[in-house]
Scaffold this active site. Structure first.
Site, short mmCIF file in Angstrom:
data_model
loop_
_atom_site.label_atom_id
_atom_site.label_comp_id
_atom_site.label_asym_id
_atom_site.label_seq_id
_atom_site.Cartn_x
_atom_site.Cartn_y
_atom_site.Cartn_z
N ASN A 168 -20.50 -19.62 -38.73
CA ASN A 168 -21.77 -18.87 -38.88
C ASN A 168 -21.54 -17.60 -39.71
OD1 ASN A 168 -24.56 -18.61 -38.33
ND2 ASN A 168 -24.12 -17.06 -36.78
N LYS A 189 -24.25 -18.56 -30.68
CA LYS A 189 -25.10 -17.57 -30.01
C LYS A 189 -26.60 -17.84 -30.07
CE LYS A 189 -25.80 -14.61 -33.98
NZ LYS A 189 -26.03 -13.28 -34.49
N SER A 223 -23.26 -10.26 -22.85
CA SER A 223 -24.64 -10.06 -23.28
C SER A 223 -25.51 -9.66 -22.11
CB SER A 223 -25.17 -11.38 -23.87
OG SER A 223 -26.55 -11.32 -24.05
N THR A 258 -28.08 -10.93 -21.59
CA THR A 258 -28.69 -12.18 -21.14
C THR A 258 -28.20 -12.57 -19.73
OG1 THR A 258 -29.32 -14.38 -21.91
CG2 THR A 258 -27.01 -13.82 -22.11
N TYR A 301 -26.50 -20.98 -23.40
CA TYR A 301 -25.80 -19.87 -24.05
C TYR A 301 -25.49 -18.78 -23.01
CZ TYR A 301 -25.26 -15.41 -26.43
OH TYR A 301 -24.81 -14.17 -26.81
N LYS A 337 -21.78 -17.07 -21.28
CA LYS A 337 -21.39 -15.66 -21.11
C LYS A 337 -21.06 -15.39 -19.65
CE LYS A 337 -21.75 -14.53 -25.36
NZ LYS A 337 -20.51 -14.40 -26.14
N PHE A 341 -26.82 -5.10 -25.58
CA PHE A 341 -28.28 -5.28 -25.56
C PHE A 341 -28.68 -5.83 -26.94
CE2 PHE A 341 -29.81 -4.34 -21.34
CZ PHE A 341 -28.57 -4.16 -20.74
N LEU A 356 -35.84 -10.91 -33.93
CA LEU A 356 -36.95 -10.13 -34.49
C LEU A 356 -36.59 -9.42 -35.80
CD1 LEU A 356 -39.83 -9.02 -34.18
CD2 LEU A 356 -38.85 -7.16 -32.82
N ARG A 387 -43.04 -16.79 -26.30
CA ARG A 387 -41.92 -17.72 -26.56
C ARG A 387 -41.34 -18.11 -25.19
NH1 ARG A 387 -37.06 -15.61 -30.38
NH2 ARG A 387 -36.83 -14.15 -28.65
N PRO A 388 -41.22 -19.44 -24.93
CA PRO A 388 -40.70 -19.86 -23.62
C PRO A 388 -39.35 -19.20 -23.34
CG PRO A 388 -41.44 -21.76 -24.88
CD PRO A 388 -41.51 -20.59 -25.81
P1 NAD Z 1 -22.05 -14.18 -35.41
O1 NAD Z 1 -22.45 -15.59 -35.34
O2 NAD Z 1 -22.48 -13.37 -36.59
O3 NAD Z 1 -20.46 -14.05 -35.27
C1 NAD Z 1 -19.70 -14.95 -34.51
C2 NAD Z 1 -18.54 -15.40 -35.38
O4 NAD Z 1 -17.71 -16.29 -34.64
C3 NAD Z 1 -18.99 -16.13 -36.66
O5 NAD Z 1 -18.33 -15.56 -37.77
C4 NAD Z 1 -18.52 -17.58 -36.42
O6 NAD Z 1 -18.19 -18.22 -37.62
C5 NAD Z 1 -17.34 -17.36 -35.51
N1 NAD Z 1 -16.98 -18.48 -34.65
C6 NAD Z 1 -17.76 -19.16 -33.77
N2 NAD Z 1 -17.04 -20.09 -33.12
C7 NAD Z 1 -15.77 -19.99 -33.58
C8 NAD Z 1 -14.55 -20.66 -33.29
N3 NAD Z 1 -14.49 -21.65 -32.38
N4 NAD Z 1 -13.44 -20.31 -33.97
C9 NAD Z 1 -13.48 -19.32 -34.90
N5 NAD Z 1 -14.58 -18.64 -35.20
C10 NAD Z 1 -15.72 -18.98 -34.55
O7 NAD Z 1 -22.56 -13.47 -34.05
P2 NAD Z 1 -22.60 -11.92 -33.66
O8 NAD Z 1 -24.02 -11.51 -33.58
O9 NAD Z 1 -21.65 -11.14 -34.47
O10 NAD Z 1 -22.08 -12.03 -32.17
C11 NAD Z 1 -20.72 -11.82 -31.82
C12 NAD Z 1 -20.56 -12.07 -30.33
O11 NAD Z 1 -21.45 -11.20 -29.61
C13 NAD Z 1 -20.92 -13.49 -29.90
O12 NAD Z 1 -20.02 -13.88 -28.89
C14 NAD Z 1 -22.32 -13.33 -29.35
O13 NAD Z 1 -22.60 -14.31 -28.39
C15 NAD Z 1 -22.25 -11.94 -28.72
N6 NAD Z 1 -23.56 -11.30 -28.59
C16 NAD Z 1 -24.37 -11.18 -29.69
C17 NAD Z 1 -25.63 -10.58 -29.54
C18 NAD Z 1 -26.56 -10.46 -30.72
O14 NAD Z 1 -27.75 -10.24 -30.51
N7 NAD Z 1 -26.08 -10.55 -31.97
C19 NAD Z 1 -26.05 -10.10 -28.30
C20 NAD Z 1 -25.20 -10.22 -27.21
C21 NAD Z 1 -23.94 -10.82 -27.36
N1 UFG Z 2 -39.95 -11.69 -31.24
C1 UFG Z 2 -41.16 -11.91 -31.88
N2 UFG Z 2 -41.16 -12.65 -33.03
C2 UFG Z 2 -40.01 -13.18 -33.55
C3 UFG Z 2 -38.78 -12.96 -32.89
C4 UFG Z 2 -38.80 -12.21 -31.73
O1 UFG Z 2 -42.19 -11.44 -31.43
O2 UFG Z 2 -40.10 -13.87 -34.60
C5 UFG Z 2 -39.93 -10.86 -30.02
C6 UFG Z 2 -39.42 -11.59 -28.78
O3 UFG Z 2 -40.47 -12.27 -28.14
C7 UFG Z 2 -38.84 -10.41 -27.97
C8 UFG Z 2 -38.34 -9.44 -29.04
O4 UFG Z 2 -39.02 -9.80 -30.24
O5 UFG Z 2 -39.87 -9.77 -27.26
C9 UFG Z 2 -36.83 -9.55 -29.29
O6 UFG Z 2 -36.50 -10.91 -29.57
P1 UFG Z 2 -35.07 -11.32 -30.15
O7 UFG Z 2 -35.09 -12.79 -30.34
O8 UFG Z 2 -34.74 -10.46 -31.33
O9 UFG Z 2 -34.07 -10.89 -29.00
P2 UFG Z 2 -33.97 -11.36 -27.47
O10 UFG Z 2 -34.08 -10.13 -26.63
O11 UFG Z 2 -34.90 -12.46 -27.17
O12 UFG Z 2 -32.50 -11.97 -27.43
C10 UFG Z 2 -31.38 -11.26 -27.92
C11 UFG Z 2 -30.32 -12.26 -28.37
C12 UFG Z 2 -29.78 -13.00 -27.19
C13 UFG Z 2 -29.28 -12.04 -26.16
C14 UFG Z 2 -30.37 -11.07 -25.78
C15 UFG Z 2 -29.86 -10.02 -24.81
O13 UFG Z 2 -30.88 -13.18 -29.28
O14 UFG Z 2 -28.69 -13.79 -27.59
O15 UFG Z 2 -30.85 -10.41 -26.96
O16 UFG Z 2 -28.74 -9.39 -25.36
F1 UFG Z 2 -28.89 -12.72 -25.07
#
Ligand code: NAD
Ligand code: UFG
Length: 335
Positions: free
Chosen positions: A35, A84, A124, A126, A148, A152, A177, A199, A291-292
């Site tokens: 990714n 993720k 997360s 979550t 997902y 975590k 967050f 978002l 969104r469900p």
């Molecule tokens: P991202 O997808 O940008 O980064 C994850 C990276 O891990 C990617 O570069 C992907 O290629 C790599 N990857 C996945 N599986 C792999 C594997 N088996 N071996 C080697 N590389 C692998 O995601 P991010 O937003 O940077 O998130 C990083 C971490 O934080 C994730 O564990 C995600 O679940 C967690 N997290 C993200 C958010 C968010 O909103 N972005 C919120 C809470 C937690």
């Molecule tokens: N939203 C919209 N339109 C969109 C996308 C999102 O209205 O096109 C709204 C959602 O309903 C929510 C808010 O924007 O109210 C934030 O939504 P996100 O999808 O940006 O974020 P979430 O809080 O749903 O989820 C994110 C990560 C999850 C993580 C969680 C808590 O995607 O992986 O934060 O850390 F688990």
């Protein structure tokens, strides 16, 4: 300190890599680019003047990970690598469990073999499931609503048990967050595949003309303007939290959980309006059904991280909106 960043080419990992390099850490990235793009490494070098070493491998691959540990003599691991996308995890749960759990188990086994004892994990908010009250403190009940989230939750349990059983091991579980924003250089940022689920990347793609209109998922939640409320945190503040977590792990044994959030909840319309005002771009939107699986409100009580890690989120919503747009407009097609 020499730190392995699994998933270090991803959104949060790349920003953390920059902050670690700038603070004097030695960094090594392991990523399979599932990714992300290898170009991230060039961008990190352009920002910091230092090129992190890269291993292109699957972190669940024991032989490849073993060889890397044999070569590198790490002091610590920050484990970002994981899949993720919440919706996708419902469609292909086994792939999520396999990837997100196997990577952690491989790392724990290899770390034990090579006497690497510091582990920081990307958890997360979550794991709080559908919160009964906000703000969320680390002691509140955890439960999940999708595969997902369960990965975590399970990883937190695995790492806590491992730290309980091994008195040398230090584990820090960071519950992020909602990270948004990008490095101020505009050289690294969030680069989702396909149509964004989240978002802020959706908004920036509307702003850049790749998508016509934003759908706002529900305006009948019990929140001030009826739209969902979240705790948005600038990805650079989040990245800095990992430095503090590594310092903490180096001086404490056992497992500890920290929320990384700001304590401030903003609604979807707050984000849309602030983005428009700060960047001078209107974001056309339509109100859609909920969104469900979405919850009304989710924001952190970050007091524990503030007090014990001496970490605070410094950047505000305007910085987040400006920096997200700066990244998108300079990289309309991503990397
Ligand atoms: P991202 O997808 O940008 O980064 C994850 C990276 O891990 C990617 O570069 C992907 O290629 C790599 N990857 C996945 N599986 C792999 C594997 N088996 N071996 C080697 N590389 C692998 O995601 P991010 O937003 O940077 O998130 C990083 C971490 O934080 C994730 O564990 C995600 O679940 C967690 N997290 C993200 C958010 C968010 O909103 N972005 C919120 C809470 C937690
Ligand atoms: N939203 C919209 N339109 C969109 C996308 C999102 O209205 O096109 C709204 C959602 O309903 C929510 C808010 O924007 O109210 C934030 O939504 P996100 O999808 O940006 O974020 P979430 O809080 O749903 O989820 C994110 C990560 C999850 C993580 C969680 C808590 O995607 O992986 O934060 O850390 F688990």
């Amino acid at each position: 300190m020499k730190v392995l960043l699994t998933g270090g080419a991803g959104y949060i990992g790349s920003h953390t890599c920059v902050e670690l390099i700038e603070a004097g850490f030695e960094t090594v990235i392991a990523d399979n680019f599932d990714n992300s793009s290898p170009k991230v490494v060039d961008r990190i070098e352009r920002i910091t003047g230092t090129r992190p070493k890269l291993y292109t491998l699957d972190v669940a691959d024991k032989a490849a990970v073993d060889e890397m540990f044999e070569n590198e003599h790490f002091d610590a691991v920050v484990h970002f690598a994981g899949l993720k996308a919440v919706g996708e995890s419902v469609q292909i749960p086994v792939r999520y469990y396999r990837n997100n759990i196997d990577t952690t188990l491989t790392l724990l086994e290899t770390m034990k073999k090579y006497h690497v004892n510091l582990f920081v994990f990307s958890s997360s908010a979550t794991v709080y499931g559908v919160p009964e009250t906000v703000p969320l403190t680390e002691g509140m009940p955890t439960w999940c609503t999708n595969p997902y989230g369960w990965t975590k939750y399970m990883n937190e349990q695995i790492l806590t048990d491992a730290a309980r059983a091994d008195e040398e091991l230090s584990v820090v579980l960071l519950r992020y967050f909602n990270p948004i924003g990008a490095h101020k250089s505009g050289l690294i940022g969030e680069n989702p595949n396909g149509i964004p689920n989240n978002l802020m990347p959706y908004i920036t793609q509307v702003a850049v003309g790749k998508l016509p209109r934003l759908g706002v998922f529900g305006n009948d939640y019990p929140t001030p303007d009826g739209t969902g409320v979240r705790d948005y945190i600038h990805v650079v503040d989040l990245a800095k939290g990992h430095l503090k977590a590594l310092e903490y792990a180096a001086s404490h044994k056992g497992a500890e959980i920290f929320n990384l959030g700001t304590s401030q909840g903003y609604s979807v319309l707050d984000i849309v309006n602030t983005f428009s005002r700060v960047n001078g771009i209107e974001i056309p939107y339509d109100i859609k059904d909920r969104r469900p699986g979405d919850i009304a409100e989710c924001y952190a009580d970050p007091k524990k991280a503030n007090e014990i890690l001496n970490w605070h989120a410094d950047l505000g919503l305007e910085d987040m909106c400006r920096d997200s747009w700066n990244w998108q407009k300079n990289n309309p097609q991503g990397y």
